[in-house]
Design a protein around this motif. Structure first.
Motif, mmCIF file in Angstrom:
data_model
loop_
_atom_site.group_PDB
_atom_site.id
_atom_site.type_symbol
_atom_site.label_atom_id
_atom_site.label_comp_id
_atom_site.label_asym_id
_atom_site.label_seq_id
_atom_site.Cartn_x
_atom_site.Cartn_y
_atom_site.Cartn_z
ATOM 1 N N LYS A 225 0.994 -1.036 -0.276
ATOM 2 C CA LYS A 225 -0.182 -0.240 -0.187
ATOM 3 C C LYS A 225 0.629 1.072 0.292
ATOM 4 O O LYS A 225 0.639 2.619 -0.844
ATOM 5 C CB LYS A 225 -0.870 -0.064 1.362
ATOM 6 N N TYR A 226 1.958 1.308 0.828
ATOM 7 C CA TYR A 226 2.545 2.139 1.085
ATOM 8 C C TYR A 226 4.331 1.837 0.692
ATOM 9 O O TYR A 226 4.792 1.338 1.029
ATOM 10 C CB TYR A 226 2.672 3.084 2.502
ATOM 11 N N VAL B 218 -0.049 4.262 -2.636
ATOM 12 C CA VAL B 218 0.983 5.521 -2.298
ATOM 13 C C VAL B 218 2.338 4.728 -2.739
ATOM 14 O O VAL B 218 2.586 3.977 -2.434
ATOM 15 C CB VAL B 218 1.359 6.232 -1.296
ATOM 16 N N LEU B 219 3.072 5.621 -3.504
ATOM 17 C CA LEU B 219 4.684 5.647 -4.544
ATOM 18 C C LEU B 219 4.711 6.933 -4.382
ATOM 19 O O LEU B 219 4.235 7.684 -4.566
ATOM 20 C CB LEU B 219 4.370 5.029 -5.868
ATOM 21 N N LEU B 220 6.002 6.199 -4.206
ATOM 22 C CA LEU B 220 7.187 7.533 -3.771
ATOM 23 C C LEU B 220 8.958 7.443 -4.085
ATOM 24 O O LEU B 220 9.061 6.276 -3.791
ATOM 25 C CB LEU B 220 7.287 8.932 -2.151
ATOM 26 N N GLN C 199 3.594 2.412 7.845
ATOM 27 C CA GLN C 199 4.749 1.606 7.080
ATOM 28 C C GLN C 199 5.022 1.604 5.949
ATOM 29 O O GLN C 199 4.264 1.459 5.419
ATOM 30 C CB GLN C 199 5.084 0.143 7.299
ATOM 31 N N ILE C 200 6.330 2.029 5.131
ATOM 32 C CA ILE C 200 6.048 2.074 3.649
ATOM 33 C C ILE C 200 7.544 1.049 4.093
ATOM 34 O O ILE C 200 8.290 1.346 4.545
ATOM 35 C CB ILE C 200 7.031 3.755 3.428
ATOM 36 N N ILE D 280 -1.999 7.762 -4.098
ATOM 37 C CA ILE D 280 -1.071 9.697 -4.410
ATOM 38 C C ILE D 280 0.012 8.503 -4.669
ATOM 39 O O ILE D 280 0.855 7.912 -4.512
ATOM 40 C CB ILE D 280 -0.748 9.738 -2.648
ATOM 41 N N LEU D 281 0.811 9.717 -6.302
ATOM 42 C CA LEU D 281 1.816 8.940 -6.022
ATOM 43 C C LEU D 281 3.046 10.871 -6.964
ATOM 44 O O LEU D 281 2.600 11.039 -7.044
ATOM 45 C CB LEU D 281 1.508 9.283 -7.612
#
Length: 273
Positions: free
Chosen positions: A36-37, A186-188, A205-206, A143-144
C-alpha cells in the motif's frame, strides 16, 4: 519496425504513438496488490516517471491503453481519484517558494476534481484533499509523488535550508497516516534514500522496494530491450563511432549483483529509429 521511446515518460503517449514498450505490467499487478505504501529509489533516467505514469493510467481505469499487456486481464478496473505530484517541476529555492508551488499544484488538483477546500495550510490542505476526493468519488485516493527528495537534495550544501524543507515535507507526509482509510495506494520515488525515522516517521509503514530482488524485474530493461537490436549492429556502431564500452555503459550496484546497465537516453539516441 517500432521506434524506441526517446524521452517519453508518459505511458499513454508511448502506447498511442506505437513505440516500443517492454511489458512489465505483471510486476505492477504484484506491486499494487501486495503493498500500500511504497518507496523506490533509483538514479535518474531509470524509468521511475514512466512507472508512475503507467500506474496512474491503470488507476484511472484506462483499460484500452493496456490492450495486449498482462495487466489487461486484471479482474477489477476501477477509476480512482489521483494526487500526482512531481517535485522536480516545483520551485525549490527555499521553503516558502516550495510551499507556494506545492499549494498551487494541490489547488489545481482540487479544481480539476471540482473540490473546494478552505485552508491555506499546505499540510492540512493535502490531508483534506485525500479525504474529500475519496468521499466524493466513492473510491480511495491514489497518491503518486515523483522526485520526492529534490527539495532536499537541491540544498545539500545548505544544511539549514535542507532541514527546513525536510521538516516541511515531513509535516505534509504525516497527513497520510490520519487518512489511511481513504488511501488505496501510495508510491514515492526519488534518487536518494533518507532515514525512515527522519522523513517518513509520521507515515504508516512504508515499504522500501529499492533493493527488493523481486522488484528488480522492473529494471531488467537491458536484456529485453536489446532483443530489438542486433548485437552485431551495436558492435559496428561502437567501432564506427570509436566509442569506448567503459564510457558507454554505466554500472549500477543493485545490492544483489553488479550489472552493466545502459541508461535509456544513451541507447535510444544511438538508435533513433
Amino acid at each position: 519496425m517500432k521506434k524506441l521511446p526517446l524521452g517519453i515518460q508518459t505511458f499513454s503517449l508511448l502506447i498511442e504513438d506505437n513505440l516500443i514498450y517492454v511489458d512489465k505490467t505483471k510486476h505492477i499487478i504484484n506491486l499494487i496488490d501486495s503493498l500500500k505504501y511504497v518507496f523506490l529509489s533509483r538514479p535518474r533516467r531509470f524509468g521511475k516517471s514512466l512507472l508512475l505514469s503507467t500506474i496512474e493510467e491503470f488507476f484511472l481505469g484506462k483499460k484500452e491503453l493496456f490492450k495486449g499487456l498482462d495487466i489487461y486481464d486484471y479482474p477489477e478496473w476501477k477509476t480512482h481519484p489521483i494526487i500526482r505530484l512531481d517535485f522536480s517541476n516545483m520551485e525549490t529555492g527555499n521553503e516558502e517558494s516550495f510551499r507556494e508551488t506545492l499549494f498551487d499544484r494541490l489547488n489545481e488538483i482540487a479544481a480539476f476534481y471540482g473540490i473546494k477546500i478552505k485552508s491555506e495550510i499546505v499540510s492540512q490542505y493535502f490531508g483534506r484533499l485525500i479525504k474529500e476526493l475519496s468521499e466524493k468519488f466513492g473510491q480511495k485516493t491514489v497518491i503518486l509523488i515523483d522526485e520526492y527528495d529534490k527539495p532536499i537534495t537541491d540544498h545539500l550544501d545548505d544544511p539549514e535550508t535542507a532541514e527546513k524543507l525536510r521538516e516541511f515535507l515531513k509535516s505534509v507526509f504525516v497527513r497520510m497516516k490520519g487518512n489511511d482509510a481513504h488511501i488505496r495506494f501510495v508510491l514515492l520515488t526519488g534518487v536518494s534514500k533518507f532515514s525512515k525515522v527522519s522523513l517518513f516517521s509520521g507515515m504508516n509503514q512504508i515499504t522500501d522496494i529499492s533493493m527488493n530482488e523481486n522488484m528488480l524485474l522492473f529494471w531488467d530493461t537491458l536484456k529485453k530491450n536489446w532483443n530489438y537490436i542486433s548485437l552485431n549492429t551495436l558492435r559496428s556502431l561502437l567501432k564506427k563511432k570509436e566509442l569506448q564500452k567503459r564510457n558507454f555503459f554505466e554500472k549500477y550496484n543493485t545490492g544483489i549483483t553488479v550489472t552493466a546497465g545502459m541508461q535509456q537516453p544513451g541507447c535510444i539516441i544511438l538508435f533513433p529509429s
